[in-house]
Enzyme design. Structure first.
Site, PDB file in Angstrom:
ATOM      1  N   THR A  48      14.107  -0.717   7.367  1.00  0.00           N
ATOM      2  CA  THR A  48      12.729  -0.947   6.952  1.00  0.00           C
ATOM      3  C   THR A  48      12.525  -0.354   5.555  1.00  0.00           C
ATOM      4  O   THR A  48      13.427   0.242   4.981  1.00  0.00           O
ATOM      5  CB  THR A  48      11.760  -0.295   7.951  1.00  0.00           C
ATOM      6  OG1 THR A  48      12.097   1.086   8.108  1.00  0.00           O
ATOM      7  CG2 THR A  48      11.849  -0.981   9.311  1.00  0.00           C
ATOM      8  N   TYR A  49      11.306  -0.520   5.030  1.00  0.00           N
ATOM      9  CA  TYR A  49      11.008  -0.112   3.647  1.00  0.00           C
ATOM     10  C   TYR A  49      11.343   1.359   3.444  1.00  0.00           C
ATOM     11  O   TYR A  49      10.985   2.209   4.257  1.00  0.00           O
ATOM     12  CB  TYR A  49       9.534  -0.370   3.336  1.00  0.00           C
ATOM     13  CG  TYR A  49       9.200  -0.249   1.876  1.00  0.00           C
ATOM     14  CD1 TYR A  49       9.889  -0.985   0.909  1.00  0.00           C
ATOM     15  CD2 TYR A  49       8.188   0.598   1.445  1.00  0.00           C
ATOM     16  CE1 TYR A  49       9.576  -0.879  -0.439  1.00  0.00           C
ATOM     17  CE2 TYR A  49       7.852   0.706   0.107  1.00  0.00           C
ATOM     18  CZ  TYR A  49       8.562  -0.034  -0.836  1.00  0.00           C
ATOM     19  OH  TYR A  49       8.246   0.074  -2.165  1.00  0.00           O
TER      20      TYR A  49
END
Length: 218
Positions: free
Chosen positions: A157-158
């Site tokens: 994820t980010y």
């Protein structure tokens, strides 16, 4: 804060000292040359620390890392290359023997999920990466890699976040993975919850694998 602003910048240059077999150096908190504590205008002197480590393996796994702590029964300090290098040469000619094994049980709680700063810190401590290298690699994992028929797939994820929050789907997936691989006895009755600092923006959840179906070997 000083570790992040100063220590991370100094450690890579200190790494250029000895070869890996000789040892590693680290910038300690407040170890920046010329640093001064504002309170009493106290000068902080730089101090370089050396260590000698050996990666060992025998007939039975696992391989493990051993660190030189004592010499002739006395705690050892390695202040310079002049002291460290001859010891490395001497140790390379010696057999390594297990003298004593102590067995004990201890409980260790799982660490919180990665936020950006903790990701950079662990990458520096464990792998010797600079913050720039860590974030460059994380960016590639976030943008995705080619996985055959799946095409380009994001693996994490980010990577810029200050939150330890995890989505309910991610928590459920992790619990199912633990139960399926190691058994229900290794699964907490309830999911472990970590609190995000009040000062955090909490715009993105913590850094985590996007899917447990994509292990590193794949």
């Amino acid at each position: 804060m000083l570790d992040r602003l100063v220590g991370y910048q100094i450690s890579p240059s200190l790494e250029e000292g000895p070869p890996r077999a000789v040892g590693r150096t680290r910038a300690e908190r407040g170890g920046a040359p010329g640093g001064r504590a504002r309170g009493g205008d106290r000068e902080v002197r730089p101090r370089r620390i050396w260590s000698i480590e050996a990666d060992l393996r025998a007939a039975l796994p696992p391989q493990f890392r051993s660190k030189l702590i004592k010499l002739d029964g006395q705690k050892i300090e390695l202040p310079s290359a002049e002291v460290t290098t001859p010891l490395v040469s001497e140790l390379r000619e010696k057999p390594f023997v297990v003298g004593e094994v102590t067995r004990k049980e201890r409980r260790r709680n799982a660490p919180p999920p990665f936020i950006t700063s903790k990701l950079q810190q662990d990458a520096a401590n464990r792998l010797g990466f600079t913050a720039k290298k860590t974030m460059t690699l994380a960016q590639r994992l976030y943008e995705g890699v080619e996985l055959g028929e799946d095409g380009q797939t994001a693996l994490i994820t980010y990577m810029r976040t200050d939150s330890v929050r995890l989505s309910p789907d991610a928590v459920a997936g992790a619990r199912a993975y633990v139960e399926g691989r190691w058994g229900k006895e290794y699964l907490p009755a309830e999911p472990v919850q970590f609190k995000t600092k009040k000062s955090a923006q909490d715009a993105h959840e913590a850094i985590r694998p996007t899917s447990l179906e994509h292990p590193p070997r794949r």
